[in-house]
Motif scaffolding. Structure first.
Motif, PDB file in Angstrom:
ATOM      1  N   SER A 241       0.830  -1.197   0.000  1.00 47.41           N
ATOM      2  CA  SER A 241       0.000   0.000   0.000  1.00 47.41           C
ATOM      3  C   SER A 241       0.869   1.253   0.000  1.00 47.41           C
ATOM      4  O   SER A 241       0.949   1.983   0.983  1.00 47.41           O
ATOM      5  N   LEU A 242       1.529   1.463  -1.123  1.00 44.79           N
ATOM      6  CA  LEU A 242       2.378   2.633  -1.321  1.00 44.79           C
ATOM      7  C   LEU A 242       2.498   2.848  -2.819  1.00 44.79           C
ATOM      8  O   LEU A 242       2.653   1.886  -3.580  1.00 44.79           O
ATOM      9  N   CYS A 243       2.462   4.120  -3.248  1.00 46.62           N
ATOM     10  CA  CYS A 243       2.296   4.440  -4.665  1.00 46.62           C
ATOM     11  C   CYS A 243       3.263   3.706  -5.586  1.00 46.62           C
ATOM     12  O   CYS A 243       2.858   2.926  -6.447  1.00 46.62           O
ATOM     13  N   SER A 244       4.557   3.983  -5.466  1.00 49.67           N
ATOM     14  CA  SER A 244       5.515   3.459  -6.434  1.00 49.67           C
ATOM     15  C   SER A 244       5.598   1.933  -6.435  1.00 49.67           C
ATOM     16  O   SER A 244       5.535   1.304  -7.499  1.00 49.67           O
ATOM     17  N   PRO A 245       5.761   1.280  -5.271  1.00 44.87           N
ATOM     18  CA  PRO A 245       5.801  -0.183  -5.302  1.00 44.87           C
ATOM     19  C   PRO A 245       4.533  -0.803  -5.877  1.00 44.87           C
ATOM     20  O   PRO A 245       4.604  -1.795  -6.618  1.00 44.87           O
TER      21      PRO A 245
ATOM     22  N   ASN B 199       0.028   0.749   5.922  1.00 44.46           N
ATOM     23  CA  ASN B 199      -0.196  -0.390   6.808  1.00 44.46           C
ATOM     24  C   ASN B 199      -1.071  -1.450   6.144  1.00 44.46           C
ATOM     25  O   ASN B 199      -1.594  -1.249   5.043  1.00 44.46           O
ATOM     26  N   ALA B 200      -1.243  -2.577   6.814  1.00 42.70           N
ATOM     27  CA  ALA B 200      -1.941  -3.729   6.233  1.00 42.70           C
ATOM     28  C   ALA B 200      -3.413  -3.799   6.630  1.00 42.70           C
ATOM     29  O   ALA B 200      -4.054  -4.827   6.411  1.00 42.70           O
ATOM     30  N   TYR B 201      -3.960  -2.728   7.188  1.00 39.00           N
ATOM     31  CA  TYR B 201      -5.386  -2.733   7.522  1.00 39.00           C
ATOM     32  C   TYR B 201      -6.243  -2.694   6.253  1.00 39.00           C
ATOM     33  O   TYR B 201      -5.810  -2.206   5.200  1.00 39.00           O
ATOM     34  N   GLU B 202      -7.470  -3.180   6.359  1.00 44.70           N
ATOM     35  CA  GLU B 202      -8.332  -3.359   5.192  1.00 44.70           C
ATOM     36  C   GLU B 202      -8.516  -2.083   4.385  1.00 44.70           C
ATOM     37  O   GLU B 202      -8.429  -2.104   3.155  1.00 44.70           O
ATOM     38  N   ASN B 203      -8.796  -0.967   5.038  1.00 43.29           N
ATOM     39  CA  ASN B 203      -9.055   0.261   4.286  1.00 43.29           C
ATOM     40  C   ASN B 203      -7.799   0.809   3.624  1.00 43.29           C
ATOM     41  O   ASN B 203      -7.890   1.684   2.761  1.00 43.29           O
ATOM     42  N   SER B 204      -6.658   0.304   3.987  1.00 42.06           N
ATOM     43  CA  SER B 204      -5.400   0.701   3.352  1.00 42.06           C
ATOM     44  C   SER B 204      -5.091  -0.158   2.132  1.00 42.06           C
ATOM     45  O   SER B 204      -4.495   0.335   1.165  1.00 42.06           O
ATOM     46  N   ILE B 205      -5.502  -1.420   2.147  1.00 43.64           N
ATOM     47  CA  ILE B 205      -5.077  -2.341   1.095  1.00 43.64           C
ATOM     48  C   ILE B 205      -6.190  -2.744   0.132  1.00 43.64           C
ATOM     49  O   ILE B 205      -5.914  -3.295  -0.933  1.00 43.64           O
ATOM     50  N   ARG B 206      -7.435  -2.456   0.467  1.00 44.81           N
ATOM     51  CA  ARG B 206      -8.550  -2.893  -0.382  1.00 44.81           C
ATOM     52  C   ARG B 206      -8.889  -1.806  -1.393  1.00 44.81           C
ATOM     53  O   ARG B 206      -9.008  -0.628  -1.045  1.00 44.81           O
ATOM     54  N   ILE B 207      -9.057  -2.198  -2.645  1.00 43.97           N
ATOM     55  CA  ILE B 207      -9.207  -1.234  -3.741  1.00 43.97           C
ATOM     56  C   ILE B 207     -10.393  -1.604  -4.631  1.00 43.97           C
ATOM     57  O   ILE B 207     -10.861  -2.746  -4.623  1.00 43.97           O
ATOM     58  N   PRO B 208     -10.882  -0.645  -5.422  1.00 46.30           N
ATOM     59  CA  PRO B 208     -11.862  -0.990  -6.450  1.00 46.30           C
ATOM     60  C   PRO B 208     -11.174  -1.700  -7.612  1.00 46.30           C
ATOM     61  O   PRO B 208     -10.024  -1.398  -7.936  1.00 46.30           O
ATOM     62  N   LEU B 209     -11.854  -2.639  -8.220  1.00 45.41           N
ATOM     63  CA  LEU B 209     -11.379  -3.271  -9.453  1.00 45.41           C
ATOM     64  C   LEU B 209     -12.605  -3.674 -10.262  1.00 45.41           C
ATOM     65  O   LEU B 209     -13.414  -4.487  -9.807  1.00 45.41           O
TER      66      LEU B 209
ATOM     67  N   VAL C 115     -10.528  -1.327 -17.827  1.00 52.05           N
ATOM     68  CA  VAL C 115     -10.164  -1.820 -16.500  1.00 52.05           C
ATOM     69  C   VAL C 115      -9.981  -0.604 -15.602  1.00 52.05           C
ATOM     70  O   VAL C 115      -9.216   0.311 -15.927  1.00 52.05           O
ATOM     71  N   PHE C 116     -10.686  -0.588 -14.490  1.00 54.67           N
ATOM     72  CA  PHE C 116     -10.659   0.553 -13.570  1.00 54.67           C
ATOM     73  C   PHE C 116     -10.217   0.062 -12.199  1.00 54.67           C
ATOM     74  O   PHE C 116     -10.813  -0.871 -11.637  1.00 54.67           O
ATOM     75  N   THR C 117      -9.176   0.697 -11.642  1.00 58.35           N
ATOM     76  CA  THR C 117      -8.690   0.276 -10.336  1.00 58.35           C
ATOM     77  C   THR C 117      -7.884   1.407  -9.689  1.00 58.35           C
ATOM     78  O   THR C 117      -7.816   2.518 -10.223  1.00 58.35           O
ATOM     79  N   SER C 118      -7.241   1.120  -8.543  1.00 63.67           N
ATOM     80  CA  SER C 118      -6.457   2.116  -7.812  1.00 63.67           C
ATOM     81  C   SER C 118      -5.170   1.493  -7.313  1.00 63.67           C
ATOM     82  O   SER C 118      -5.035   0.261  -7.262  1.00 63.67           O
ATOM     83  N   ASP C 119      -4.212   2.340  -6.921  1.00 68.01           N
ATOM     84  CA  ASP C 119      -2.916   1.833  -6.468  1.00 68.01           C
ATOM     85  C   ASP C 119      -2.899   1.475  -4.997  1.00 68.01           C
ATOM     86  O   ASP C 119      -2.006   0.761  -4.539  1.00 68.01           O
ATOM     87  N   ASN C 120      -3.828   1.964  -4.218  1.00 70.01           N
ATOM     88  CA  ASN C 120      -3.962   1.578  -2.806  1.00 70.01           C
ATOM     89  C   ASN C 120      -5.193   2.252  -2.221  1.00 70.01           C
ATOM     90  O   ASN C 120      -5.822   3.093  -2.864  1.00 70.01           O
ATOM     91  N   GLY C 121      -5.539   1.874  -1.005  1.00 69.40           N
ATOM     92  CA  GLY C 121      -6.664   2.495  -0.324  1.00 69.40           C
ATOM     93  C   GLY C 121      -6.221   3.701   0.487  1.00 69.40           C
ATOM     94  O   GLY C 121      -5.174   4.307   0.217  1.00 69.40           O
TER      95      GLY C 121
END
Length: 535
Positions: A74-78, A318-328, A299-305
């Motif tokens: 959950s970080l832009c570049s990686p 962090n690894a919490y749900e709202n940080s790692i869950r994205i639209p796809l 295809v529509f998505t995001s790089d992180n929450g």
């Protein structure tokens, strides 16, 4: 009766009429990949009916929406590097927001370009510091340095510049609209009709600090936005670093080292997102106007929450749900019909293999991600073995509040292991506790679950030649270390369950691996060590 004068001509004619009729090959589809920045999975009207995102909702209602899509970092570049390559951070090497994508790695745009596609990139690249120059795999290029700017001037008052095919061009207007102008100009321009198109539109929005388009400044004014920030008492089972991060750059008590109002902050986030939905509407209108046998896939998505107060935090990492869950969402003009929901767990590792497959490009033999195309067909019987989500994040000196962490998530439990800090790990039951507020790491009833997840996490992180190593990155200042002086710092507090007397029966427990028979083994160890230490 007509007689054929040449037996060879007669034979050719007979072979011709006897030959099977083969259908013309299906032309490769156009692919439009739209990536937003920091968009939570629930920042769409189809998930939250109070939001106004008609074009995202159209994609969801007519395509396939993956309700359990996650990032692996959950970080832009990686995260962007993972989307492009189908590799996790530990393998592609983009370990922070300053690292460049290694040139030897093949991206899915390069694979599509080799397969005959015209390829174009528009927007935020954000890998390699301030370098905005064109990258391999793209015939056309429009980008900007680093995070870019919402308007024609940067935060420092200098002109915002775009890199267009290697040439610096002044940014003229609001970045979401201007990027879309470039996209439409390319799509509507003189393209080779025999070559399919790939558009990679990578928005700056909705990255903080949020800046809505002028037409959306008053949107959501009457929307009631709840504050999800828990009380400090409610966070008692959370790791210490989470509790301490409340008063920091990424915490609710000192957000971005300011007195930021988080409710207004989230309102501006939604306003800024509105221009992204407008952009999507323009692209969909172009698709609707086409009269072509060639399929178009979006295809529509995001790089992180993103967090807006959950766990007392803002931002991501962090690894919490709202940080790692994205639209796809995957939508097409032909093969996908009648909006469907797919609830199997997928990740950003799956995007590159899927787009390669849709385009007819060769999939790499060492791919980690999975091809999602079988999940796009209605009523298809799919053999889709359960596979846990593996998450990783490496500590950054400039934001030292968040430690390195590794996590594994299955359909019920999530184990988070914090690396390099004197703190507790975390285990959550996602069914009973979707908000992840009750840390069950020491629940004896879940010992077997914890051990199984820990072993699986270690095995997954060591696959494909990975070395379980943490990178060292250059430290150019002390980082965002300040705390709000108006809030007194508590004394350093460790969990009560860590307090022991000198004769505690489990005081040597760190010598032994966790197991169901650990108590019995400790009794033996106590006798041996007590005899040795008391001689």
């Amino acid at each position: 009766m007509l007689m054929c004068r040449s037996p060879w001509l007669l034979l050719s004619w007979l072979l011709l009429i006897a030959a099977p009729i083969t259908a013309a090959p299906t032309p490769a589809p156009n692919i439009i990949f739209v990536l937003t920045d920091d968009q939570r999975h629930d920042a769409m009207g189809v998930v939250n009916p109070l939001l106004q995102t008609p074009n995202m909702d159209r994609l969801a209602n007519e395509g396939v929406r993956f309700t359990n899509a996650f990032v692996t970092t959950s970080l832009c570049s990686p995260s962007r590097a993972t989307i492009l390559t189908g590799l996790p951070m530990r393998e592609h090497g983009v370990v922070d927001n300053n690292s460049a994508l290694p040139r030897h790695l093949e991206t899915f745009p390069a694979a599509l370009q080799s397969a005959g596609y015209e390829t174009a990139f528009f927007g935020k690249w954000h890998m390699g510091g301030e370098d905005a120059s064109p990258r391999p795999g793209f015939d056309h290029w429009v980008s900007f340095p680093g995070q870019g700017s919402y308007g024609p001037t940067t935060l420092f008052g200098t002109p915002s510049l775009l890199n267009v095919d290697g040439k610096e061009v002044p940014q003229q207007g609001y970045i979401t609209d201007e990027l879309t102008d470039y996209v439409m100009s390319w799509l509507e321009g003189p393209r080779d009709p025999d070559r399919p198109k790939l558009v990679y539109l990578s928005h700056k929005a909705v990255h903080a600090p949020f800046r809505p388009a002028g037409r959306h400044m008053d949107a959501y004014t009457d929307l009631r936005i709840a504050d999800p920030t828990p009380s400090p008492a409610a966070m008692a089972s959370e790791p210490l670093w989470v509790q301490m991060q409340r008063n920091s750059w990424h915490g609710v008590d000192f957000p971005y080292h300011s007195a930021l109002d988080l409710v207004s902050f989230r309102r501006d986030y939604l306003r800024t997102l509105s221009a992204v939905d407008d952009s999507l509407g323009r692209i969909m209108a172009w698709i609707d106007a086409q009269d072509s046998e060639r399929e178009t896939i979006v295809v529509f998505t995001s790089d992180n929450g993103f967090l807006f107060g959950e766990h007392g935090l803002i931002d991501k990492r962090n690894a919490y749900e709202n940080s790692i869950r994205i639209p796809l969402i995957i939508w097409s003009t032909q093969r996908i019909r009648g909006g469907r929901i797919e609830d199997r767990v997928v990740s950003t590792l799956d995007i590159a293999p899927t787009l390669r497959s849709l385009a007819g490009a060769i999939l790499p033999q060492d791919a980690i991600g999975r091809d999602l195309t079988s999940l796009l067909l209605p009523d298809a019987v799919v053999d889709w073995p359960d596979q846990p989500l593996i998450y990783e994040y490496y500590w950054e000196f400039n934001y030292p509040q968040t430690p390195s962490m590794f996590a594994i998530r299955n359909d019920r439990y999530k184990l988070i292991r914090h690396h390099g800090v004197w703190d507790t790990d975390a285990l959550y039951d996602l069914q009973a506790d979707p908000g992840e507020m009750k840390n069950l790491i020491d629940d004896p009833a879940l010992l077997a679950v914890r051990l199984q997840l820990a072993q699986a996490l270690h095995e997954h992180l060591g696959r494909h030649g990975a070395s379980h190593s943490i990178p060292y990155t250059y430290k150019y200042n002390q980082g965002a270390v300040f705390r709000n002086a108006l809030i007194p710092d508590p004394p350093l507090v460790f969990p009560q369950r860590w307090r022991r007397k000198p004769d505690a029966e489990d005081r040597y427990e760190h010598f032994l691996p966790d197991s169901p028979n650990k108590t019995q083994r400790l009794e033996m160890l106590n006798r041996v060590l007590d005899k040795t230490l008391n001689q």
